[in-house]
Design a protein around this motif. Structure first.
Motif, PDB file in Angstrom:
ATOM      1  N   THR A  20       0.824  -1.205   0.000  1.00  0.00           N
ATOM      2  CA  THR A  20       0.000   0.000   0.000  1.00  0.00           C
ATOM      3  C   THR A  20       0.859   1.256   0.000  1.00  0.00           C
ATOM      4  OG1 THR A  20      -1.659  -1.197   1.288  1.00  0.00           O
ATOM      5  CG2 THR A  20      -1.830   1.212   1.238  1.00  0.00           C
ATOM      6  N   PRO A  21       0.696   2.133  -0.994  1.00  0.00           N
ATOM      7  CA  PRO A  21       1.424   3.409  -0.995  1.00  0.00           C
ATOM      8  C   PRO A  21       0.934   4.299   0.153  1.00  0.00           C
ATOM      9  CG  PRO A  21       0.553   2.918  -3.174  1.00  0.00           C
ATOM     10  CD  PRO A  21      -0.077   1.949  -2.215  1.00  0.00           C
ATOM     11  N   VAL A  22       1.844   5.093   0.698  1.00  0.00           N
ATOM     12  CA  VAL A  22       1.474   6.051   1.737  1.00  0.00           C
ATOM     13  C   VAL A  22       2.136   7.390   1.452  1.00  0.00           C
ATOM     14  CG1 VAL A  22       1.062   4.366   3.574  1.00  0.00           C
ATOM     15  CG2 VAL A  22       3.342   5.330   3.287  1.00  0.00           C
ATOM     16  N   GLU A  23       1.527   8.422   2.011  1.00  0.00           N
ATOM     17  CA  GLU A  23       2.073   9.776   1.911  1.00  0.00           C
ATOM     18  C   GLU A  23       2.191  10.342   3.324  1.00  0.00           C
ATOM     19  OE1 GLU A  23       0.065  12.276  -1.042  1.00  0.00           O
ATOM     20  OE2 GLU A  23      -0.869  10.449  -1.799  1.00  0.00           O
ATOM     21  N   ILE A  24       3.247  11.096   3.547  1.00  0.00           N
ATOM     22  CA  ILE A  24       3.440  11.731   4.851  1.00  0.00           C
ATOM     23  C   ILE A  24       3.340  13.236   4.665  1.00  0.00           C
ATOM     24  CG2 ILE A  24       4.966  12.046   6.831  1.00  0.00           C
ATOM     25  CD1 ILE A  24       6.210   9.337   6.205  1.00  0.00           C
ATOM     26  N   PHE A  25       2.524  13.865   5.510  1.00  0.00           N
ATOM     27  CA  PHE A  25       2.331  15.308   5.484  1.00  0.00           C
ATOM     28  C   PHE A  25       2.836  15.887   6.788  1.00  0.00           C
ATOM     29  CE2 PHE A  25      -0.733  13.581   2.558  1.00  0.00           C
ATOM     30  CZ  PHE A  25      -0.726  14.472   1.500  1.00  0.00           C
ATOM     31  N   ALA A  26       3.241  17.165   6.755  1.00  0.00           N
ATOM     32  CA  ALA A  26       3.762  17.836   7.942  1.00  0.00           C
ATOM     33  C   ALA A  26       2.959  19.097   8.241  1.00  0.00           C
ATOM     34  CB  ALA A  26       5.228  18.208   7.742  1.00  0.00           C
ATOM     35  N   VAL A  51       3.573   0.617   2.723  1.00  0.00           N
ATOM     36  CA  VAL A  51       3.461  -0.174   3.936  1.00  0.00           C
ATOM     37  C   VAL A  51       2.958  -1.563   3.566  1.00  0.00           C
ATOM     38  CG1 VAL A  51       3.093   1.730   5.551  1.00  0.00           C
ATOM     39  CG2 VAL A  51       1.131   0.634   4.502  1.00  0.00           C
ATOM     40  N   SER A  52       3.475  -2.560   4.278  1.00  0.00           N
ATOM     41  CA  SER A  52       2.939  -3.904   4.138  1.00  0.00           C
ATOM     42  C   SER A  52       2.245  -4.251   5.445  1.00  0.00           C
ATOM     43  CB  SER A  52       4.052  -4.904   3.823  1.00  0.00           C
ATOM     44  OG  SER A  52       4.995  -4.936   4.864  1.00  0.00           O
ATOM     45  N   GLY A  53       1.282  -5.135   5.359  1.00  0.00           N
ATOM     46  CA  GLY A  53       0.477  -5.510   6.516  1.00  0.00           C
ATOM     47  C   GLY A  53      -0.968  -5.169   6.244  1.00  0.00           C
ATOM     48  N   ASP A  54      -1.827  -5.575   7.139  1.00  0.00           N
ATOM     49  CA  ASP A  54      -3.258  -5.326   6.983  1.00  0.00           C
ATOM     50  C   ASP A  54      -3.609  -3.944   7.507  1.00  0.00           C
ATOM     51  OD1 ASP A  54      -3.770  -7.823   5.865  1.00  0.00           O
ATOM     52  OD2 ASP A  54      -3.971  -8.766   7.846  1.00  0.00           O
ATOM     53  N   LEU A  55      -4.107  -3.115   6.609  1.00  0.00           N
ATOM     54  CA  LEU A  55      -4.545  -1.779   7.015  1.00  0.00           C
ATOM     55  C   LEU A  55      -5.801  -1.900   7.865  1.00  0.00           C
ATOM     56  CD1 LEU A  55      -4.194   0.354   3.759  1.00  0.00           C
ATOM     57  CD2 LEU A  55      -2.658   0.271   5.696  1.00  0.00           C
ATOM     58  N   PRO A  56      -5.969  -1.010   8.819  1.00  0.00           N
ATOM     59  CA  PRO A  56      -7.205  -1.038   9.616  1.00  0.00           C
ATOM     60  C   PRO A  56      -8.391  -0.683   8.728  1.00  0.00           C
ATOM     61  CG  PRO A  56      -5.913   0.919  10.113  1.00  0.00           C
ATOM     62  CD  PRO A  56      -5.085   0.077   9.186  1.00  0.00           C
ATOM     63  N   GLU A  57      -9.564  -1.188   9.124  1.00  0.00           N
ATOM     64  CA  GLU A  57     -10.788  -0.796   8.421  1.00  0.00           C
ATOM     65  C   GLU A  57     -10.963   0.703   8.591  1.00  0.00           C
ATOM     66  OE1 GLU A  57     -13.010  -2.658   6.586  1.00  0.00           O
ATOM     67  OE2 GLU A  57     -11.528  -4.272   6.765  1.00  0.00           O
ATOM     68  N   PHE A  58     -11.285   1.391   7.517  1.00  0.00           N
ATOM     69  CA  PHE A  58     -11.417   2.841   7.625  1.00  0.00           C
ATOM     70  C   PHE A  58     -12.851   3.227   7.909  1.00  0.00           C
ATOM     71  CE2 PHE A  58     -12.158   2.089   3.112  1.00  0.00           C
ATOM     72  CZ  PHE A  58     -13.228   2.912   2.843  1.00  0.00           C
ATOM     73  N   PRO A  93      -3.706   6.601   0.142  1.00  0.00           N
ATOM     74  CA  PRO A  93      -4.744   6.959  -0.833  1.00  0.00           C
ATOM     75  C   PRO A  93      -5.790   5.843  -0.921  1.00  0.00           C
ATOM     76  CG  PRO A  93      -2.550   6.994  -1.838  1.00  0.00           C
ATOM     77  CD  PRO A  93      -2.404   6.434  -0.478  1.00  0.00           C
ATOM     78  N   LEU A  94      -7.052   6.215  -1.011  1.00  0.00           N
ATOM     79  CA  LEU A  94      -8.106   5.217  -1.157  1.00  0.00           C
ATOM     80  C   LEU A  94      -8.215   4.723  -2.598  1.00  0.00           C
ATOM     81  CD1 LEU A  94     -10.887   6.676   1.147  1.00  0.00           C
ATOM     82  CD2 LEU A  94      -9.320   4.796   1.608  1.00  0.00           C
ATOM     83  N   ASP A  95      -7.852   5.559  -3.545  1.00  0.00           N
ATOM     84  CA  ASP A  95      -7.884   5.157  -4.957  1.00  0.00           C
ATOM     85  C   ASP A  95      -6.599   4.418  -5.317  1.00  0.00           C
ATOM     86  OD1 ASP A  95     -10.360   6.365  -5.403  1.00  0.00           O
ATOM     87  OD2 ASP A  95      -9.439   8.291  -5.881  1.00  0.00           O
ATOM     88  N   PRO A  96      -6.681   3.501  -6.284  1.00  0.00           N
ATOM     89  CA  PRO A  96      -5.459   2.792  -6.697  1.00  0.00           C
ATOM     90  C   PRO A  96      -4.415   3.762  -7.240  1.00  0.00           C
ATOM     91  CG  PRO A  96      -7.408   1.863  -7.758  1.00  0.00           C
ATOM     92  CD  PRO A  96      -7.844   3.099  -7.049  1.00  0.00           C
ATOM     93  N   VAL A  97      -3.151   3.436  -7.013  1.00  0.00           N
ATOM     94  CA  VAL A  97      -2.040   4.226  -7.540  1.00  0.00           C
ATOM     95  C   VAL A  97      -1.519   3.492  -8.772  1.00  0.00           C
ATOM     96  CG1 VAL A  97       0.310   5.030  -7.089  1.00  0.00           C
ATOM     97  CG2 VAL A  97      -1.431   5.179  -5.298  1.00  0.00           C
TER      98      VAL A  97
END
Length: 193
Positions: A51-57, A102-109, A146-150
């Motif tokens: 799963t792709p992730v983005e970090i914001f500050a 990230v790898s692993g099971d994402l929590p239910e949103f 992101p909820l949409d596919p990358v």
């Protein structure tokens, strides 16, 4: 950068996977969603397996500012902290090619975890799921998925390995991208039904 299965006919969907490597030597395992032949070159539309992730500050002293995506240098500084925070959720943060994953099971949103207005312009074209927040020095950071596919467009080289496209190639193929993305999204929604 090797393919695990051979290509099927041009234009057919693929279920094989491949590894995309960037100029820094980082790799990203991807599914091959679609391939197309253009001017005697084969292009593939890839989606990351992890799963792709983005970090914001946010700057701690001014909470009214919109969050900003962090730079590559800032990723180097906060990576270990971000990784530790995600490990608490049984997620493993990786320095992959093109994007953090990230790898692993994402929590239910839940609806509260989906952010498209608190991130302002950064999320104008996508919805994001909040995964975690943390502080490093004087700044607050948040990790979103992101909820949409990358989608990643790549060209297969002579060995059948995917390579990132130059800016010129991307501009040349841009009109085709929206059509390919639409076809893939339609197929993904059909599979969900």
């Amino acid at each position: 950068m090797s393919r695990s299965e051979s290509s099927k006919e041009n234009g057919q969907s693929h279920t094989s996977s491949t590894i995309l490597t960037d100029e820094s030597g980082r790799s990203l395992s991807c599914y091959i969603e679609h391939s197309v032949e253009v001017n005697d070159k084969t292009y593939v539309l890839l989606t990351p397996i992890d799963t792709p992730v983005e970090i914001f500050a946010w700057q701690a002293e001014d909470e009214d500012d919109e969050p900003i995506p962090i730079s590559e240098e800032e990723v180097d500084t906060i990576f270990d902290t971000a990784k530790a925070v995600l490990e608490e959720q049984n997620l493993t943060l990786k320095r992959s090619a093109i994007t953090l994953t990230v790898s692993g099971d994402l929590p239910e949103f839940t609806e509260e975890e989906i952010s498209d207005d608190e991130l302002g312009e950064a999320a104008e074209y996508e919805e994001l799921q909040w995964l975690a927040s943390f502080y490093h020095e004087e700044a607050e950071y948040a990790i979103y998925s992101p909820l949409d596919p990358v989608f990643i467009l790549a060209r297969l080289n002579e060995d059948g390995n995917p390579e990132l496209l130059s800016d010129e190639e991307l501009q040349e193929l841009e009109p085709m991208m929206s059509t390919l993305e639409g076809m893939i999204e339609e197929r993904l929604f059909e599979e969900l039904e």
